[in-house]
Scaffold this motif. Structure first.
Motif, PDB file in Angstrom:
ATOM      1  N   LEU A   1       0.811  -1.230   0.000  1.00 54.17           N
ATOM      2  CA  LEU A   1       0.000   0.000   0.000  1.00 54.17           C
ATOM      3  C   LEU A   1       0.839   1.274   0.000  1.00 54.17           C
ATOM      4  CD1 LEU A   1      -2.873  -0.917   2.510  1.00 54.17           C
ATOM      5  CD2 LEU A   1      -2.825  -1.133   0.025  1.00 54.17           C
ATOM      6  N   ILE A   2       2.125   1.150  -0.317  1.00 55.27           N
ATOM      7  CA  ILE A   2       2.982   2.340  -0.354  1.00 55.27           C
ATOM      8  C   ILE A   2       2.636   3.186  -1.576  1.00 55.27           C
ATOM      9  CG2 ILE A   2       5.360   3.172  -0.546  1.00 55.27           C
ATOM     10  CD1 ILE A   2       6.206   0.604   0.941  1.00 55.27           C
ATOM     11  N   SER A   3       2.699   2.574  -2.748  1.00 51.42           N
ATOM     12  CA  SER A   3       2.408   3.305  -3.986  1.00 51.42           C
ATOM     13  C   SER A   3       0.958   3.795  -4.053  1.00 51.42           C
ATOM     14  CB  SER A   3       2.726   2.429  -5.201  1.00 51.42           C
ATOM     15  OG  SER A   3       4.112   2.218  -5.315  1.00 51.42           O
ATOM     16  N   PRO A   4      -0.036   2.930  -3.772  1.00 47.64           N
ATOM     17  CA  PRO A   4      -1.429   3.397  -3.870  1.00 47.64           C
ATOM     18  C   PRO A   4      -1.747   4.568  -2.951  1.00 47.64           C
ATOM     19  CG  PRO A   4      -1.347   1.004  -3.772  1.00 47.64           C
ATOM     20  CD  PRO A   4       0.026   1.486  -3.465  1.00 47.64           C
ATOM     21  N   GLU A   5      -1.169   4.562  -1.737  1.00 50.09           N
ATOM     22  CA  GLU A   5      -1.488   5.634  -0.792  1.00 50.09           C
ATOM     23  C   GLU A   5      -0.866   6.962  -1.227  1.00 50.09           C
ATOM     24  OE1 GLU A   5      -3.772   6.868   2.348  1.00 50.09           O
ATOM     25  OE2 GLU A   5      -3.668   4.890   1.414  1.00 50.09           O
ATOM     26  N   ILE A   6       0.371   6.921  -1.693  1.00 44.59           N
ATOM     27  CA  ILE A   6       1.006   8.156  -2.186  1.00 44.59           C
ATOM     28  C   ILE A   6       0.227   8.695  -3.382  1.00 44.59           C
ATOM     29  CG2 ILE A   6       3.088   9.111  -3.250  1.00 44.59           C
ATOM     30  CD1 ILE A   6       4.712   7.056  -1.662  1.00 44.59           C
ATOM     31  N   TYR A   7      -0.095   7.798  -4.296  1.00 43.66           N
ATOM     32  CA  TYR A   7      -0.815   8.189  -5.515  1.00 43.66           C
ATOM     33  C   TYR A   7      -2.192   8.755  -5.169  1.00 43.66           C
ATOM     34  CZ  TYR A   7      -2.506   7.723 -10.349  1.00 43.66           C
ATOM     35  OH  TYR A   7      -3.001   7.963 -11.606  1.00 43.66           O
ATOM     36  N   LEU A   8      -2.857   8.145  -4.196  1.00 40.45           N
ATOM     37  CA  LEU A   8      -4.183   8.627  -3.792  1.00 40.45           C
ATOM     38  C   LEU A   8      -4.092  10.017  -3.184  1.00 40.45           C
ATOM     39  CD1 LEU A   8      -7.198   8.253  -3.361  1.00 40.45           C
ATOM     40  CD2 LEU A   8      -6.686   7.056  -1.220  1.00 40.45           C
ATOM     41  N   TRP A   9      -3.086  10.274  -2.355  1.00 40.54           N
ATOM     42  CA  TRP A   9      -2.951  11.590  -1.739  1.00 40.54           C
ATOM     43  C   TRP A   9      -2.729  12.672  -2.792  1.00 40.54           C
ATOM     44  CZ3 TRP A   9      -4.392  13.763   2.516  1.00 40.54           C
ATOM     45  CH2 TRP A   9      -4.583  12.997   3.664  1.00 40.54           C
ATOM     46  N   VAL A  10      -1.963  12.340  -3.826  1.00 44.24           N
ATOM     47  CA  VAL A  10      -1.753  13.305  -4.913  1.00 44.24           C
ATOM     48  C   VAL A  10      -3.084  13.628  -5.585  1.00 44.24           C
ATOM     49  CG1 VAL A  10      -0.655  13.672  -7.166  1.00 44.24           C
ATOM     50  CG2 VAL A  10       0.639  12.596  -5.314  1.00 44.24           C
ATOM     51  N   ASN A  11      -3.900  12.603  -5.815  1.00 39.79           N
ATOM     52  CA  ASN A  11      -5.208  12.816  -6.438  1.00 39.79           C
ATOM     53  C   ASN A  11      -6.175  13.543  -5.508  1.00 39.79           C
ATOM     54  OD1 ASN A  11      -5.490  11.477  -9.237  1.00 39.79           O
ATOM     55  ND2 ASN A  11      -4.326   9.982  -8.071  1.00 39.79           N
ATOM     56  N   LEU A  12      -6.046  13.320  -4.198  1.00 42.41           N
ATOM     57  CA  LEU A  12      -6.889  14.035  -3.242  1.00 42.41           C
ATOM     58  C   LEU A  12      -6.555  15.527  -3.230  1.00 42.41           C
ATOM     59  CD1 LEU A  12      -6.987  11.541  -0.215  1.00 42.41           C
ATOM     60  CD2 LEU A  12      -8.840  12.085  -1.804  1.00 42.41           C
ATOM     61  N   ILE A  13      -5.276  15.848  -3.364  1.00 44.11           N
ATOM     62  CA  ILE A  13      -4.873  17.256  -3.445  1.00 44.11           C
ATOM     63  C   ILE A  13      -5.494  17.901  -4.675  1.00 44.11           C
ATOM     64  CG2 ILE A  13      -2.908  18.803  -3.771  1.00 44.11           C
ATOM     65  CD1 ILE A  13      -1.240  16.774  -2.133  1.00 44.11           C
ATOM     66  N   THR A  14      -5.472  17.166  -5.798  1.00 42.87           N
ATOM     67  CA  THR A  14      -6.103  17.667  -7.022  1.00 42.87           C
ATOM     68  C   THR A  14      -7.601  17.842  -6.829  1.00 42.87           C
ATOM     69  OG1 THR A  14      -4.434  16.549  -8.375  1.00 42.87           O
ATOM     70  CG2 THR A  14      -6.463  17.204  -9.475  1.00 42.87           C
ATOM     71  N   PHE A  15      -8.230  16.865  -6.178  1.00 42.27           N
ATOM     72  CA  PHE A  15      -9.663  16.922  -5.896  1.00 42.27           C
ATOM     73  C   PHE A  15     -10.017  18.178  -5.109  1.00 42.27           C
ATOM     74  CE2 PHE A  15     -13.109  15.946  -2.875  1.00 42.27           C
ATOM     75  CZ  PHE A  15     -14.131  15.611  -3.742  1.00 42.27           C
ATOM     76  N   ILE A  16      -9.236  18.469  -4.068  1.00 44.65           N
ATOM     77  CA  ILE A  16      -9.485  19.659  -3.246  1.00 44.65           C
ATOM     78  C   ILE A  16      -9.330  20.922  -4.081  1.00 44.65           C
ATOM     79  CG2 ILE A  16      -8.646  21.009  -1.284  1.00 44.65           C
ATOM     80  CD1 ILE A  16      -7.706  18.326  -0.042  1.00 44.65           C
TER      81      ILE A  16
END
Length: 485
Positions: free
Chosen positions: A371-386
């Motif tokens: 879950l290292i890659s998915p979590e980092i990638y998700l946080w990047v997308n969450l920043i974009t979402f915000i």
């Protein structure tokens, strides 16, 4: 005149990639009796795109015509529409010109239009698969290839003594560990999306511009019904999604091909990726909320659910970090093994997705399972979402195309380093404050005051986590099939 496929390839300063794109078309086995004409639109170019395209056309035995545009203000949309008008005429022309007999015959001979990006390459046989899909039903308006990001070669394979070292690095053919990591994350993200669409019948809410075969009558319907001078519109940063929704509104089916594959370039760094995703997600949100365009899709509910899931992902992570920090600071944290359930489900889901991603590497599967890659990638997308929703609520409209192009060409830089440093500084200061005021924070008075809020927060987090766990179980269930990304 034989039936033919007309390929539209908009190319703005693509001298480094257009040859490879045309090489892919040269590899195609055309359906029996069908010919291929390639229209490369050298759009506002300041490089050798036109010359390279013409030479590549001769090299690969393609019938290539280069259309040169100048002062085109509508970028890709304007380039595509210029190719369309070359065949079907320009209704905005002040002087009405009757089509010649040859032009009318040629127009009638075009049975399919292939829209491609100049940095894409069709896999051998892909065009035949797209043709079969388009011709399998009279009501099919467009069929899209399955996209796979091209993994850059290892940068370490290049010798720094190579006289063409800098040129090869600049071409994007080679990349370091981070570039290869970013590429795989986008590839896995694309694989997840494609698998989900195929599980739900193969209908898509966006016919990607990288490689889609359209039925000309369907595109003409868009022109007539919306009183346009060409099928593609500049009202949205996601012109391909808007076009797809309009096709569906007119009764045409929009599908993905289960067999045709197209290789596309990925964003190689954080900044260019963020600007691209910001454009895509902002365009999607604008389409979902626009009252002016008055166009919806049968997938509208799915897109809103996707937005809701991103919001829940954000709330769960912010709430968990906040509650954990408060619980540890006030010495009220109690471990429960039940919290391992969503972690195990997420690990299993991402491992399956990594294994189903084409041309995956062992390291990608390991990082996905941990879950290292998915979590980092998700946080990047969450920043974009915000960012997207803040811009939407503030009505602060920016040019997504210009921002993405500036990021890809290196004209702008990200603030990732500053952000990471500020985050580290914040965590360090918070930790120091908790240690310094530990006696006060762990006193019975403080604990009693904080406990009701902690209990309410953990209850809300529990229900949200159960919801997310059920969603992951459903996703795992959908991946049991034999569909390929």
């Amino acid at each position: 005149m034989k039936p033919r496929i007309a390929a539209f390839i908009p190319a703005h300063n693509e001298e480094k990639s257009i040859r490879d794109c045309l090489a892919g078309l040269g590899d195609q086995s055309l359906p029996s009796g069908v010919e291929l004409d390639v229209f490369v639109i050298a759009d506002n170019c300041t490089d050798r795109t036109k010359d390279v395209a013409e030479l590549a056309g001769m090299e690969f035995g393609l019938n290539v015509e280069v259309i040169v545009t100048k002062n085109n203000k509508q970028r890709k949309v304007g380039a595509l529409n210029s190719a369309w008008k070359g065949i079907y005429g320009d209704i905005l022309d002040l002087y009405h010109t009757e089509l010649t007999e040859y032009q009318m015959m040629y127009q009638q001979s075009v049975k399919a239009i292939l829209g491609m990006d100049a940095d894409s390459r069709l896999a051998p046989g892909a065009l035949a698969y797209l043709w079969d899909g388009l011709m399998s039903g009279r009501n099919i308006g467009g069929v899209m290839a399955k996209y796979t990001m091209r993994m850059p070669k290892k940068k370490s394979l290049l010798s720094k003594d190579d006289t063409h070292y800098e040129e090869k690095i600049a071409s994007g053919e080679y990349g370091g560990p981070l570039a290869r990591w970013w590429t795989h994350q986008q590839k896995q993200d694309m694989a997840s999306w494609l698998l989900d669409l195929q599980y739900h019948g193969g209908s898509t809410y966006v016919l990607g511009g990288q490689a889609t075969l359209f039925r000309p009558e369907a595109l003409q319907d868009i022109v007539d019904e919306n009183k346009l001078d060409g099928p593609w519109q500049n009202e949205s940063d996601v012109e391909d999604m808007l076009l797809t929704w309009q096709l569906q509104k007119s009764g045409w089916k929009t599908l993905i091909s289960p067999h045709a594959r197209c290789f596309v370039d990925a964003m190689r760094n954080y900044h260019s990726y963020r600007e691209q995703r910001n454009k895509w997600k902002s365009g999607t949100v604008n389409l979902l909320t626009s009252k002016d365009l008055k166009v919806k899709t049968r997938h509208t509910g799915r897109l809103w659910r996707s937005q809701a899931k991103m919001f829940i992902d954000l709330i769960v992570r912010v709430l968990f970090v906040t509650l954990l920090a408060l619980s540890l600071a006030t010495d009220q944290y109690t471990w429960n093994w039940i919290w391992l359930t969503p972690v195990v489900l997420a690990s299993l889901l991402n491992m399956i997705l990594a294994l189903k991603t084409p041309m995956h590497r062992p390291i990608d599967v390991i990082l996905a399972t941990l879950l290292i890659s998915p979590e980092i990638y998700l946080w990047v997308n969450l920043i974009t979402f915000i960012q997207v929703w803040l811009e939407k609520l503030s009505a602060n409209k920016k040019d997504g195309w210009a921002s993405q192009y500036a990021a890809e060409s290196g004209k702008t830089r990200s603030k990732l380093t500053q952000g990471v440093l500020l985050f580290i500084l914040f965590v360090t200061a918070s930790t120091f404050a908790c240690i310094h005021f530990r006696d006060t924070l762990t006193s019975p008075t403080t604990q009693a005051a904080i406990k009701p809020y902690l209990m309410s927060g953990w209850i809300v987090l529990t229900y949200l986590t159960i919801l997310e766990s059920l969603i992951m179980l459903y996703q795992i269930w959908t991946l049991r099939g034999q569909h390929k990304a």
